[in-house]
Design an enzyme around this catalytic site. Structure first.
Site, short mmCIF file in Angstrom:
data_model
loop_
_atom_site.label_atom_id
_atom_site.label_comp_id
_atom_site.label_asym_id
_atom_site.label_seq_id
_atom_site.Cartn_x
_atom_site.Cartn_y
_atom_site.Cartn_z
N ASP A 376 0.97 -1.12 0.01
CA ASP A 376 -0.11 -0.14 0.17
C ASP A 376 0.92 1.21 0.06
OD1 ASP A 376 -2.15 1.91 0.13
OD2 ASP A 376 -3.10 0.94 1.90
C1 BGC Z 1 -5.08 3.09 -0.14
C2 BGC Z 1 -4.76 2.17 -1.03
C3 BGC Z 1 -4.86 2.91 -2.39
C4 BGC Z 1 -3.33 3.77 -2.54
C5 BGC Z 1 -3.28 4.41 -3.55
C6 BGC Z 1 -4.02 4.11 0.03
O1 BGC Z 1 -3.95 5.21 0.87
O2 BGC Z 1 -4.81 2.58 1.35
O3 BGC Z 1 -6.19 1.58 -0.98
O4 BGC Z 1 -5.04 2.18 -3.45
O5 BGC Z 1 -3.68 4.60 -1.31
O6 BGC Z 1 -4.03 5.43 -3.90
#
Ligand code: BGC
Length: 976
Positions: A376
């Site tokens: 993530d």
């Molecule tokens: C989120 C993810 C997301 C990523 C990219 C993170 O803050 O937890 O689910 O895919 O950002 O935007």
């Protein structure tokens, strides 16, 4: 002791070894599990970091990027800046005082020195699992791995590293982008959110959220939604879609991101995720199963985001991990998912993205995952430890801080290979996994045009490297490709269907619904001579005054609620408001529609008193933790309606037709809401849980209100009478506890007993149970037939051997080959794989690998041992539509394992939930017609996870089988 059962913290002693940055490459590698951060990490921390994530798109009129504010990340805000005095007598004293205050703040923020005193096992609380299993063992991936190996063989070390590392936040067009290998025509991969549509893009569809899709219980629609989403991604040039989400799974009804997934049950989540993945990947786009695992709440999910240096630790026992939280990921792997995203939080005191048991052990060995694990965004907290634990791609490439260009991989991974900290075959495996996934979905056939939209501006021409302070190269970045489809092909039609089928009717007294477009349903002539008067109430019935996309990532609750907020939200291309759709639906010759679409009612009572029917809208919103709305910081503060929704409904009901008018309540919500304040009011005749409908909101609710769509949504969660009824495990941890130590701790002590499993176990009467929902017709079930298809042996067949993964030379390259090519023009803060110089690089062979951790008997194929997916039972029943209209029913199958069970072999007592969902089918039946419904139950469905045997076991004794219409309405009962 089962490997996941202890909850204590690991000592800070080994922290330095796993600490990120240079330490990773300079320190000899120890194959331990990971650690929490150290005090040194404090220096690494950048209070501006998190804020850059909040960037919203720029356009000509909107050139601001939200400015950083210390308050976002520092507890208690910035330290007061002392006024400068010229060498006063108190100067030295003040200095010491300041040092003391600063040191105290640092110590407290880092978890407190007392935490270091906690005595814990050397390897932390999550067992080590090494070395990382290599991909290429599964027959279904054989061709892709062959092709990938051919390509990877030709790559240099920096080329390989380039594929594993993002180029940095906002350095290219997508929220994440990998480096390319132009020489071999391997493109930079564009990774873009997310679960309900394409984030930061134009001309795309805002599909109904996961929770609404789960509420359809319709496998075909789940697939079609995934496919349409995949098609849009393909048209926009997105290689990897960051969805579906199946974590959070719904342990906590108030969890900020529960709406991104499909409902509070692993089987519902797993089936919906698998269907979505197949849909996305059938369009040639890689899907991402996220967030693996235990990211059940937003508070403290991420290091520093909540002012603490370490993320929360979700402490999950081994059985619960297998039977609840990892279950949908197993289904995703079985469905062929090409990517899995590890989550921000720690699991059993080890960050999910460097937890070797979770990544190497469970995901890659036991579940046989062949694709790549991506972090993530900034969930990677160490360089070497994460590589050894099985992480394959770091996103967005930035290290511990946003947008600084200091990656934990990139050049550091190159260096770590040269100095022997990361064996080169680990990097080879990372790259092969990514390249094989690319072949697996057929992206080698794509033209490498890259994304045709920019996440950072709406203008046609824009910066090519938005995040670089000194690079001003520009180009055409938005081509405005219409991805939504047109005419009959427009995805709006599908959205409307999913939203209508994901709408749950929970109360319909006196068959008030469906409404008649002409108004009166009565035959009373006097009445029919007058116009039928309808009032529509509540802010949730209208569009936001400031425009449908005025809040970044939809992080405000203004007007009608069609999605939650955060990275899982998109900009609407359009949004149909309920009010206009309702107005249009009624025949204005015979019906007079008035509205008051605010939550504060006017003082004049006529607007209520004059009505024959009042339709009142209310909602409850939540979202991802980096944004907040009013006092809601991601997770909801309670399960009530927001913005005075309950009072509004009560007041409307009291006043509507002077208390005699009929009231329909429509709720848009991110998850369960407590309905007690109005559900039993006499004239509240109908209540509809419309979840989060997406872009066709108004049309979908009209379809249900007027019976064009016979409601067939069922609750994907339990609606309690009281918030506490969900049990102590359902509570968000809003504040750290003094006993937490280095990081906030969250013990999943309720184990398997979440949502309906808890209510059933404790004998608590919910308001509406999991799986519940009404229709405008009635159904009956009969003729339960249970046929044995496989032998009832306790254990699956032995694990089969897989194919041999590709292997490459392990010789280290000439160190000079990893230096920046001569004359290379760098973009400031862009992440490259090359080194500036070889200063400080000591070439060394890697330490000998640790002893191989035992391979899981439950492994051997995608989603686990193939025998787990052998059908052991076939169950069928006859479904009849006995009511007045055509409609669809959701037939649900639950099983009950033996109660008071003692395993005959181990003598251990095993506790089982009263019943668990194992299958469902949505079946359309014409009125007075009937259909046969079939279920196939696999060995996994009929097993529990035995911690002692580390395998799935079918218990000895009778297994009850219930078939019916909800978790508490099971008219057909049988046994196996
Ligand atoms: C989120 C993810 C997301 C990523 C990219 C993170 O803050 O937890 O689910 O895919 O950002 O935007």
């Amino acid at each position: 002791m089962p490997p996941y059962e202890s909850h204590e913290l690991r000592r800070g002693k080994y922290a330095k070894l796993d600490a990120p940055g240079d330490d990773d490459v300079e320190t000899p590698t120890r194959f331990s599990d990971d650690s929490n951060g150290t005090l040194e990490d404090l220096e690494e921390h950048d209070p501006l970091a998190f804020d850059s994530k909040l960037k919203r798109k720029k356009s000509a009129g909107d050139l601001k990027i939200r400015k950083a504010s210390y308050r976002d990340t520092e507890p208690g805000g910035p330290l007061p800046v002392p006024r400068r005095k010229s060498r006063c007598a108190l100067g030295r004293c003040c200095c010491w005082l300041l040092v003391f205050v600063a040191a105290t703040v640092l110590i407290i923020a880092s978890g407190g020195i007392w935490a270091y005193k906690i005595s814990v096992p050397e390897d932390g609380l999550s067992p080590p699992w090494y070395p990382s299993p290599r991909g290429g063992t599964d027959k279904a991936w054989e061709e892709s791995y062959k092709k990938a190996a051919e390509l990877v063989k030709q790559m240099t070390l920096p080329e390989k590293v380039n594929i594993t590392t993002g180029t940095g936040w906002s350095m290219d067009m997508c929220v994440g982008q990998t480096g390319r290998v132009a020489r071999l025509k391997f493109p930079s991969l564009c990774l873009q959110d997310g679960p309900l549509g394409i984030r930061f893009a134009d001309n795309i569809t805002a599909f109904p959220a996961g929770i609404t899709t789960g509420a359809t219980w319709n496998k075909e629609l789940m697939y079609l939604r995934g496919k349409a989403h995949g098609k849009e991604a393909r048209l926009k040039g997105v290689n990897v879609l960051l969805g579906p989400a199946m974590g959070p799974l719904g342990r906590m009804p108030a969890g900020g991101r529960v709406w991104e997934g499909f409902g509070s049950d692993p089987v519902l989540q797993g089936i919906a995720a698998a269907q979505t993945i197949k849909g996305i990947q059938d369009e040639g786009v890689m899907a991402t199963a996220k967030h693996y695992v235990g990211n059940e709440q937003e508070h403290f999910r991420q290091a520093w985001e909540w002012g603490l240096p370490n993320a929360i630790s979700s402490n999950i026992d081994d059985r619960t991990l297998h039977e609840i939280y990892a279950w949908p990921f197993a289904d995703s792997v079985k469905a062929g998912v090409t990517s899995v995203m590890c989550s921000y939080n720690q699991v059993n005191s080890s960050y999910a993205c460097q937890n070797s048991k979770l990544l190497n052990g469970v995901l890659k060995d036991e579940l046989g995952f062949q694709g790549f694990i991506q972090s993530d965004w900034l969930a990677q907290r160490s360089g070497v430890a994460s590589a050894l634990a099985g992480l394959d791609m770091t996103m967005p490439g930035d290290g511990l801080r946003w947008a600084k260009g200091n990656s934990l991989w990139g050049p550091e991974l190159t260096r770590a290979v040269l100095n022997g900290s990361v064996p080169i075959d680990r990097v080879d495996d990372m790259v092969t996994r990514v390249v094989a996934s690319w072949y697996q979905v057929g992206q080698d056939k794509w033209d490498d045009e890259g994304p045709n939209f920019s996440s950072w501006t709406n203008d046609r021409v824009g910066k090519l490297h938005e995040g670089s302070p000194s690079n001003h190269d520009t180009g055409v970045v938005n081509k405005y490709v219409n991805a939504q489809g047109e005419g009959k092909e427009a995805h709006g039609h599908l959205v409307r269907r999913v939203a209508a089928e994901g709408t749950v009717l929970v109360k319909n007294e006196g068959r008030l619904l469906p409404l008649d477009r002409k108004g009166w349903k009565t035959s009373n002539k006097a009445k029919r001579r007058t116009k039928y008067r309808v009032g529509v109430f509540g802010e949730d019935a209208r569009l936001p005054h400031e425009g449908i996309n005025h809040c970044p990532d939809q992080s405000c609750n203004e007007g009608t609620l069609a999605s939650g907020w955060g990275s899982g939200a998109v900009n609407y291309s359009y949004l149909i408001e309920p009010l206009s759709a309702i107005r249009e639906a009624f025949d204005n010759e015979t019906v007079y529609v008035t509205d008051w679409v605010e939550n504060k009612l006017p003082s004049q009572k006529e607007i209520l008193e004059d009505q024959d029917l009042c339709i009142v809208f209310a909602n409850a919103d939540a979202g991802e933790g980096y944004e907040s709305y009013q006092s809601i910081r991601g997770d909801r503060n309670d399960l009530n309606l927001q913005k005075g929704g309950e009072k509004l409904i009560r007041d409307v009901a009291k006043g509507c037709g002077e208390g005699m008018g009929d009231v329909v309540v429509v709720i848009h919500a991110v998850g369960p809401v407590i309905l007690e304040k109005f559900i039993d009011m006499m004239n509240v005749k109908a209540v509809i849980i419309a979840n989060l409908p997406g872009t066709e909101s108004g049309n979908a609710i009209v379809d249900v209100l007027f019976g064009d769509a016979n409601p067939s949504g069922r609750l994907p969660y339990t609606i309690a009478k009281n918030e506490d009824d969900y049990g102590p495990g359902s509570k968000i941890k809003y504040l750290p506890s003094p006993s937490d130590g280095l990081a906030p701790q969250q013990n999943f002590s309720e184990g398997l007993y979440i949502d309906y499993r808890h209510f059933d176990k404790q004998g608590i009467e919910p308001r509406f149970e999991f799986g519940y929902g009404l229709s405008y017709t009635q159904f009956a079930l009969s003729d339960l037939l249970i046929e044995e298809k496989g032998a009832k042996t306790p254990l699956p067949k032995p694990r089969p051997a897989g194919l041999t993964p590709p292997s490459y030379t392990t010789e280290l390259p000439d160190p000079k080959s990893v230096l920046f090519p001569e004359g290379f023009r760098k973009v400031e803060r862009y992440i490259y794989p090359w080194l500036d110089s070889l200063k400080g690089v000591t070439i060394a062979n890697p330490a000998p690998p640790p002893p191989q951790s035992p391979l899981s008997d439950a492994g051997g194929g995608p989603g686990g041992n193939p025998d787990l997916y052998t059908t052991l039972l076939s169950v069928s029943a006859s479904l009849e539509n006995t009511g007045p209209v055509d409609g669809s029913s959701v037939v649900q199958l639950y099983i009950s394992f033996p109660q008071n069970y003692k395993d005959p072999e181990t003598g251990e007592s095993v506790d089982f939930p009263v019943r668990v969902l194992r299958g469902f089918e949505k079946v359309h039946v014409d009125t007075k017609g009937g259909k046969l419904v079939n279920f196939e139950l696999t060995r996994r469905d009929l097993s529990y996870w035995d911690v002692a045997r580390q395998n799935w076991v079918v218990p000895v004794g009778e297994i009850g089988i219930g078939v019916g219409f909800s978790s508490r309405d099971l008219p057909l009962m049988g046994k196996w």
